[in-house]
Design an enzyme around this catalytic site. Sequence first.
Site, PDB file in Angstrom:
ATOM      1  N   GLU A  84       0.842  -1.188   0.000  1.00 58.51           N
ATOM      2  CA  GLU A  84       0.000   0.000   0.000  1.00 58.51           C
ATOM      3  C   GLU A  84       0.883   1.247   0.000  1.00 58.51           C
ATOM      4  O   GLU A  84       1.938   1.276   0.646  1.00 58.51           O
ATOM      5  CB  GLU A  84      -0.884  -0.018   1.245  1.00 58.51           C
ATOM      6  CG  GLU A  84      -1.818   1.151   1.378  1.00 58.51           C
ATOM      7  CD  GLU A  84      -2.586   1.137   2.693  1.00 58.51           C
ATOM      8  OE1 GLU A  84      -3.677   1.697   2.741  1.00 58.51           O
ATOM      9  OE2 GLU A  84      -2.061   0.563   3.680  1.00 58.51           O
ATOM     10  N   LYS A 184     -10.357   0.414  -0.874  1.00 63.38           N
ATOM     11  CA  LYS A 184     -10.209   0.159   0.562  1.00 63.38           C
ATOM     12  C   LYS A 184     -11.418   0.671   1.331  1.00 63.38           C
ATOM     13  O   LYS A 184     -11.819   1.828   1.196  1.00 63.38           O
ATOM     14  CB  LYS A 184      -8.922   0.818   1.075  1.00 63.38           C
ATOM     15  CG  LYS A 184      -8.603   0.542   2.538  1.00 63.38           C
ATOM     16  CD  LYS A 184      -7.300   1.221   2.934  1.00 63.38           C
ATOM     17  CE  LYS A 184      -6.941   0.978   4.392  1.00 63.38           C
ATOM     18  NZ  LYS A 184      -5.696   1.690   4.781  1.00 63.38           N
ATOM     19  N   CYS A 217      -4.555  -3.390   4.287  1.00 60.30           N
ATOM     20  CA  CYS A 217      -4.093  -2.848   5.565  1.00 60.30           C
ATOM     21  C   CYS A 217      -5.123  -2.927   6.689  1.00 60.30           C
ATOM     22  O   CYS A 217      -5.434  -4.008   7.192  1.00 60.30           O
ATOM     23  CB  CYS A 217      -3.595  -1.416   5.369  1.00 60.30           C
ATOM     24  SG  CYS A 217      -2.478  -0.839   6.690  1.00 60.30           S
TER      25      CYS A 217
END
Length: 512
Positions: A84, A184, A217
Amino acid sequence: MVMLESRSMVFLFLFYYQVVSAEVHRERRYVAAVYEHRSILSPNPSALIDRHSALELMSRNLDIYEEQVIAAAEQGAQIIVFPEDGIHGFNFTRETIYPYLEFVPCPQSVKWNPCREPQLFSDTEVLQRLSCMALSNKMFLVANLGSKQPCGYNDLLCPPDGRYQFNTDVVFDANGTLVARYHKQNLYFEYAFNTPPKVDHVLFDTPFAGKFGVFTCFDILFYEPTVSLIKEYNVKQIVYPTAWMNQLPLLSAVEFQQAFATAFNINVLAANIHHPTLGMTGSGIYTPLKSFIYHDMESHDGKLLVAEISVMPPEREANARPGKSIEYPHNSFISLHIDDQVCNKKEHESHCRAAEKEAPPIFYREMMYDNFTLVPVRGVKGELHVCANTLCCYLNYQRPTISDELYALGVFDGLHTVHGTYYVQVCALVKCGGLSYNTCGQEVTDATALIDFQLGGNFSTSYIFPLLLMSGVNLDFTDHVGWKNNYYFMSKSGPSAGLVTAALYGRWYERD
């Protein structure tokens, strides 16, 4: 008679074929690569620049990506994952990140190969380079970038400037075709980006390992899209770009990545960013039984990891659910006395002291920004338990000698509210930073004590991640993990190194 014999032969053949096919499928293997990238960052991410300057910076990072794809291909990799924020960096505002953003079409709506059709969409220079890397090296490629998507007045969620800005993962197949796009869902103080209007469950299919799931993440700590993706689609392979800041003792990158693979009995390909001064390192290729990791707080260089793993992770006891009994060999452990005692607020002052004649002192310390209730671990062997709210944690331990180190058993059952809001239940055996109680909960990386233990608790959630971190931020695997009656346990005998942390990290998603 002849007909019966023929039917028997056919049955035996089909049975043999099914058994062999299952074994072949189980033994299918593939070669995966992840790259922990030390990204070249903007010297001033709060300053507005033009698209040309943004492309110049991103091109320098893409040059490194290309080198690593070639190196991975030489080692036989069939898929590579990059971290990321690896291409554009971080700490932008909504306005200053705009020149770095690409337009990423939906792969389900349009089939597009950016390398072969570069003129089809504008502002796709980064996608074109990534596509050409995948095509030239005949490899699936997963990368993270910033994307933009226009929206109109008929969209009630459309931002005032008329566009969405997303933290986006893209996946290219070995021909360079864009096959997956994921926005995300759970942003971590990323003010430059928008939360997607709806949750995406993103999958892509490969000829060498079947379907993969994608998330990014901070997503790993939440039910949506992470857990629901794995459960709904029975995913066994995960690609996971991350920019993770390590936080000991419970949320070091490699520590939690391995625990996640173990808890769900899956393979995880995790690529982290490499900025040790910011506490950012820790990547790996994880299976439920073996991990290939990189964690280095000293080096200034990135790291390519390549490993061959099985397509079908072996079944583990961790898949058992409440009510299914798993027997544990006690060997060197003292028999742990467990009754039906459940802690509640009225019992909090007594902290669930059973029949102990001399209960260890209870103390309270902040750990991971949460207020833990702890008891010290004394002597070469013993039994301990400590409770908070409805969670009681039990520890059965022994060690050959007492080292000059302080350990404590801690419990937390509540809503975590710092750097994110989510409900956790935690039983943790941790090494303290020094010999006084007020050092318990500090970040520790080295230990010498070899401790055999059985750690468990009466968890209210079935989503529990077994953490086992050894000296030097190295990993080990539990001997046993799973449910025993209504208690979840992990155990370890003969550890590979000094114990830093052994914990059961439960996520009670319904109480977030």
